[in-house]
Design a protein around this motif. Structure first.
Motif, PDB file in Angstrom:
ATOM      1  N   SER A 244       0.892  -1.146   0.068  1.00 48.37           N
ATOM      2  CA  SER A 244       0.038   0.113  -0.102  1.00 48.37           C
ATOM      3  C   SER A 244       0.927   1.069   0.030  1.00 48.37           C
ATOM      4  CB  SER A 244      -0.814  -0.049   1.312  1.00 48.37           C
ATOM      5  OG  SER A 244      -1.873  -1.068   1.322  1.00 48.37           O
ATOM      6  N   LEU A 249      -1.299   4.598  -1.706  1.00 48.24           N
ATOM      7  CA  LEU A 249      -2.790   4.401  -1.616  1.00 48.24           C
ATOM      8  C   LEU A 249      -3.262   5.636  -1.003  1.00 48.24           C
ATOM      9  CD1 LEU A 249      -3.674   0.882  -1.150  1.00 48.24           C
ATOM     10  CD2 LEU A 249      -3.326   1.825  -3.362  1.00 48.24           C
ATOM     11  N   TYR A 263      -6.081  -1.882  -3.862  1.00 46.46           N
ATOM     12  CA  TYR A 263      -6.210  -2.717  -2.394  1.00 46.46           C
ATOM     13  C   TYR A 263      -6.475  -4.072  -2.679  1.00 46.46           C
ATOM     14  CZ  TYR A 263      -7.127  -3.563   2.099  1.00 46.46           C
ATOM     15  OH  TYR A 263      -7.262  -3.983   3.548  1.00 46.46           O
ATOM     16  N   GLN A 394      -6.465  -8.036   6.416  1.00 46.83           N
ATOM     17  CA  GLN A 394      -7.067  -7.025   5.753  1.00 46.83           C
ATOM     18  C   GLN A 394      -7.921  -6.069   6.916  1.00 46.83           C
ATOM     19  OE1 GLN A 394     -10.110  -8.450   2.813  1.00 46.83           O
ATOM     20  NE2 GLN A 394      -9.324 -10.503   3.567  1.00 46.83           N
ATOM     21  N   GLN A 398      -6.874  -2.071   7.459  1.00 46.50           N
ATOM     22  CA  GLN A 398      -7.895  -0.890   7.201  1.00 46.50           C
ATOM     23  C   GLN A 398      -7.852   0.004   8.268  1.00 46.50           C
ATOM     24  OE1 GLN A 398     -11.482  -2.213   4.998  1.00 46.50           O
ATOM     25  NE2 GLN A 398     -10.594  -4.175   4.614  1.00 46.50           N
TER      26      GLN A 398
END
Length: 474
Positions: A244, A249, A263, A394, A398
């Protein structure tokens, strides 16, 4: 209370457990004392998520530095299965949770073990009222075997559940935790497991010990980020974050189509690496998956991910004003193997074995979904953990990216809607509007997160509103 601010904080997935931990701190115990007490209560009141029949991982930040303890169990030495079924008796590995308690108690606790386990013993013996998460799990697990049905099958929301044999086991453990592995209790457990089809022997229990490990580290923007090393999948979280960062990102809005597309690709690459390489390091030398050149090359290609699923786990975090502790414990699937001995629900962690480097073998630990994220920069520390099974990397990434990339406070980052890739579909919470084709809107499987942030003289504890979690200051 889902957000609490103070110097001393306990946050967990269950109100009884948080209350017990806060009381230990209030009575002068440290975060390690509270960890044993909270872990034991969760083992009683959330038996679908964790317990004496499952594993535990400890992370602690102390004035002397970082402590990490992996107490994930190994398979029986006589395991000869090439493929292990989801609820197969051969999926049971030696449970590591009690050995983690033993490590914490001998090295860092200040209170007597009988005091720390007394709330869990009382709840087991006198009974407790079922919360909604346990009741829902009972409803969805009705197909499990006779030992499970006898213990849980007729229980409803708000009904009282007594587990007297679990209470007796906790009393024995309060005198000497190693009796769980090499005493009369261990012999009873092994006989019970063998009568249900396991190849477990008493030596599999008596010779087992968890181990101190060195956390693996990478950087993400201006943070140092740590996760548990293999056999844990923690390295998968770090891969996601490094890729990332390489793709920058954070320069695009969270719901931007191109960002989401990138992603998803990053997740596919990271999980493919997990499935190919993450295994018990005592059996296989794992390559450097975080090498930046390697990751840049990987981003140029394609990757296909196996089907990923949620799992029942529980994470909690505690600050005593000096030590910061995160602890995660699990059976793997809801109620694990479904096999219950002495009111103890046993794991199905061996279902985590696959093929190749992670194939089933005797005295081997399967690739493990448990992990804890710790991140730090000057004057600031974060602990993030969750229920989530395969989905944990994940979920960790996040929540952390909400905090680092989009200016959210840690409670906002935990509360904000999440996106989940399961390999064959993309799921989001309905309140997350992403212009992404073929989204499958399925709300429940986005994990349950607890987190702690410490900055300067104050600490913020967060419990996920998606659960019965509570955060309390002391």
């Amino acid at each position: 209370m889902q957000v609490a601010v103070g110097e001393k904080i306990v946050t967990s997935q269950n109100y009884l457990a948080t209350h017990v931990g806060a009381k230990v701190l209030e009575d002068g115990g440290n975060a390690f004392d509270a960890t044993i007490a909270v872990s034991a209560v969760l083992s009683v009141v959330l038996p679908h998520t964790s317990g004496l029949g499952g594993d535990g991982f400890l992370f602690a930040l102390t004035p002397e530095g970082i402590i990490a303890f992996n107490s994930s169990g190994w398979s029986p030495k006589n395991l000869k299965k090439e493929k292990i079924g989801e609820r197969d008796p051969n999926s049971i590995v030696v449970p590591g949770l009690v050995d983690a308690w033993n490590f914490i108690y001998n090295e860092y606790a200040t209170m007597d073990l009988s005091r720390l386990l007394s709330p869990a013993i009382a709840l087991s013996t006198n009974g407790f009222y079922l919360g909604k998460s346990l009741y829902k799990s009972i409803l969805s697990s009705s197909g499990l075997g006779d030992t499970w049905k006898k213990t849980f099958g007729d229980k409803t929301f708000g009904s009282k559940l007594k587990l007297p044999r679990l209470g007796n086991a906790l009393k024995i453990i309060s005198r000497d935790p190693r009796d769980f592995y090499q005493g009369k209790l261990a012999e009873e457990i092994v006989i019970g497991l063998r009568s249900n089809g396991s190849t477990m022997e008493i030596s599999d229990f008596s010779e087992f010990h968890g181990e101190k490990v060195k956390m693996i580290r990478t950087t993400y923007r201006d943070f140092n980020v740590y996760e548990f090393p293999p056999n844990s999948q923690g390295i998968t979280t770090l891969e996601i974050l490094k890729m990332s960062e390489i793709k920058e990102l954070w320069k695009r809005p969270y719901t931007d189509y191109e960002r989401v597309n990138d992603y998803i690709k990053i997740l596919s690459i990271a999980y493919a690496d997990r499935d190919n390489y993450v295994a018990d390091p005592r059996f296989y030398q794992i390559p450097d998956l975080l090498d930046e050149i390697r990751l840049k090359n990987a981003l140029k290609g394609k990757a296909k991910t196996n089907i990923l699923s949620d799992g029942d786990t529980t994470f909690f975090a505690i600050s005593d004003g000096e030590n910061l502790v995160g602890f995660i414990q699990s059976l793997f699937y809801p109620f694990g193997s479904g096999i219950v001995v002495n009111d103890i629900v046993f794991n199905n962690r061996g279902f985590g074995f696959t093929t190749g480097h992670n194939q089933p073998e005797g005295r081997k630990r399967p690739m493990h979904t448990l992990s804890i994220l710790y991140a730090e920069r000057e004057g600031e520390e974060l602990l993030i953990g969750c229920a989530g099974g395969d989905l944990r990397p994940q979920i960790h990434s996040q929540v952390f990216q909400y905090y680092t990339d989009y200016g959210m406070e840690i409670d906002e980052a935990v509360h904000s809607p999440r996106l989940i890739m399961t390999g064959d579909k993309i799921m989001v919470e309905k309140r997350l509007e992403i212009p992404f084709p073929k989204l499958d809107f399925m709300v429940p499987d986005v994990g349950i997160v607890q987190a702690i942030k410490r900055k300067g003289s104050y600490t913020i504890g967060v419990a996920d509103p998606r659960s019965e979690g509570v955060a309390l200051p002391v």
